[in-house]
Scaffold this motif. Structure first.
Motif, PDB file in Angstrom:
ATOM      1  N   ARG A  94       0.899  -1.087  -0.059  1.00  0.00           N
ATOM      2  CA  ARG A  94      -0.026  -0.006   0.019  1.00  0.00           C
ATOM      3  C   ARG A  94       0.963   1.335   0.157  1.00  0.00           C
ATOM      4  NH1 ARG A  94      -5.327  -0.321   1.317  1.00  0.00           N
ATOM      5  NH2 ARG A  94      -5.249   2.064   0.877  1.00  0.00           N
ATOM      6  N   ASN A 125      -7.012  -6.873   3.305  1.00  0.00           N
ATOM      7  CA  ASN A 125      -8.125  -6.189   3.844  1.00  0.00           C
ATOM      8  C   ASN A 125      -7.845  -5.715   5.206  1.00  0.00           C
ATOM      9  OD1 ASN A 125      -9.735  -6.243   1.516  1.00  0.00           O
ATOM     10  ND2 ASN A 125     -11.161  -7.831   2.061  1.00  0.00           N
ATOM     11  N   ALA A 138      -5.827  -2.710   4.926  1.00  0.00           N
ATOM     12  CA  ALA A 138      -6.566  -1.540   4.883  1.00  0.00           C
ATOM     13  C   ALA A 138      -7.345  -0.877   6.173  1.00  0.00           C
ATOM     14  CB  ALA A 138      -7.743  -1.931   3.582  1.00  0.00           C
ATOM     15  N   GLU A 149      -9.233   2.493   6.607  1.00  0.00           N
ATOM     16  CA  GLU A 149     -10.396   2.277   5.738  1.00  0.00           C
ATOM     17  C   GLU A 149     -11.354   1.181   6.313  1.00  0.00           C
ATOM     18  OE1 GLU A 149      -8.695   0.959   1.972  1.00  0.00           O
ATOM     19  OE2 GLU A 149      -6.807   2.487   2.164  1.00  0.00           O
ATOM     20  N   VAL A 165     -13.609  -1.586   5.500  1.00  0.00           N
ATOM     21  CA  VAL A 165     -13.669  -2.715   4.539  1.00  0.00           C
ATOM     22  C   VAL A 165     -14.429  -3.802   5.314  1.00  0.00           C
ATOM     23  CG1 VAL A 165     -12.259  -4.303   3.186  1.00  0.00           C
ATOM     24  CG2 VAL A 165     -11.390  -2.052   3.839  1.00  0.00           C
TER      25      VAL A 165
END
Length: 264
Positions: free
Chosen positions: A30, A232, A235, A240, A242
Motif C-alpha cells: 500500500r 483487507n 486496509a 479504511e 472494509v
C-alpha cells in the motif's frame, strides 16, 4: 513518528508469524515504508516465511548489544518495495537486555518507518515484554478453539497492564465446514469470549500453504483467499472501512462484528 504494532498470541501454532509477514507486506504494498521484526529469540522462523534466511548477517540482539549498527542488521526485501526485515538470533533465548538499549532500538524503528510490525514470541515471558515494550497497538492472532481463545484473553490482560489499549484480534484458520460440525467454535462465540474488536477473519486456505512452501507471501498470490483477507486487514489498519470477507460464515457473525466496529 511511525506506529509500532506487536503481533502476539497466547500460545504457539496460531499462525502468528505468517500473519506478521503478510500484514507487513500488505502495508508495504500500500506504499507504506514498513519494517517487520522477529523477536522470537532462539526460535526464529520469520526469515523463512519471508524467504530471506540466506540474507542474514546480524540480528536485533547484535543491535541491542552494540555489536553492529542498526542498518547492518536491517535487510531489504528486494521482491517487495518498502519492506524491510530485522531477524532475531537463532541460537540464544531471551536473555536479559539493557532496557535503555532496547528502547533506543524501538525509537529507531519509530523514527525510520511508517509502520513496524513486531512478531512477538508465544507466551508471556521476558521476550514478549521486550517485543511489546514500545508498541502503540497490538494484534492478537488466535484460533477458534477454547484453549487458544483463553490464552489470547490472558495476553490481552498483560498488554492492558503494560498500558496498551488499542488491541484487536484476528481469528485465523477458520473453516465453515468444521464450525458446522461443531469441531471449531462458531464466530459468534469467539467474539463473545475474547471481548475485543475483531480486525479480521482469515479462512483456512490451501494457497497460503502453497505460497509458504514456495517462499512467497499469500498477499502476492491472487488465488489466495487468505491473502485477500490480509490485504483487507492492512486496509483497516490504515483506517479504511472494509467489510469482513464472507466465506460462508453465518450472517449473525457479520452483524455482531459490525456492532463491535461501531463501538470504536
Amino acid at each position: 513518528m511511525g506506529k509500532i504494532i506487536v503481533i502476539a498470541s497466547g500460545k504457539g501454532g496460531t499462525g502468528k508469524t505468517t500473519a506478521a509477514a503478510n500484514l507487513a507486506a500488505a502495508l508495504a504494498l500500500r506504499g507504506k515504508l514498513t519494517a517487520v521484526v522477529d523477536m522470537d529469540m532462539g526460535l526464529r522462523n520469520l526469515d523463512i516465511v519471508l524467504g530471506l534466511e540466506s540474507s542474514i548477517a546480524y540480528d536485533i540482539s547484535d543491535v541491542i548489544e552494540g555489536a553492529c549498527v542498526f542498518d547492518e542488521a536491517l535487510i531489504k526485501d528486494t521482491r517487495c518495495d518498502n519492506l524491510y526485515f530485522m531477524p532475531s538470533p537463532q541460537t540464544r533465548g531471551s536473555s536479559a537486555f539493557d532496557d535503555d538499549a532496547v528502547k533506543k532500538v524501538w525509537e529507531q524503528f519509530a523514527s525510520r518507518f511508517e509502520y513496524c510490525i513486531v512478531d512477538a514470541p508465544a507466551g508471556l515471558d521476558g521476550g514478549f515484554l521486550y517485543a511489546a515494550a514500545r508498541a502503540d497497538s497490538a494484534i492478537i492472532v488466535t484460533l477458534p478453539f477454547l484453549t487458544a481463545l483463553r490464552d489470547a484473553d490472558r495476553t490481552v490482560s498483560v498488554l492492558e497492564d503494560m498500558g496498551i489499549s488499542d488491541i484487536r484480534v484476528v481469528i485465523n484458520r477458520v473453516r465453515a465446514d468444521m464450525i458446522d460440525k461443531g469441531i471449531m467454535m462458531n464466530m459468534d462465540d469467539c467474539v463473545d469470549m475474547i471481548q475485543i474488536p475483531v480486525l479480521g477473519i482469515i479462512p483456512d486456505d490451501e494457497e497460503l500453504m502453497i505460497s509458504s512452501l514456495r517462499g512467497e507471501l499469500a498477499v502476492s498470490n491472487e488465488n489466495s483467499v487468505a491473502g485477500k483477507a490480509f490485504l483487507n486487514i492492512a486496509a483497516r489498519i490504515l483506517g479504511e472501512e472494509v467489510p469482513i470477507i464472507d466465506f460462508d460464515v453465518k450472517e449473525g457473525l457479520l452483524k455482531k462484528i459490525g456492532r463491535i466496529f461501531g463501538k470504536r
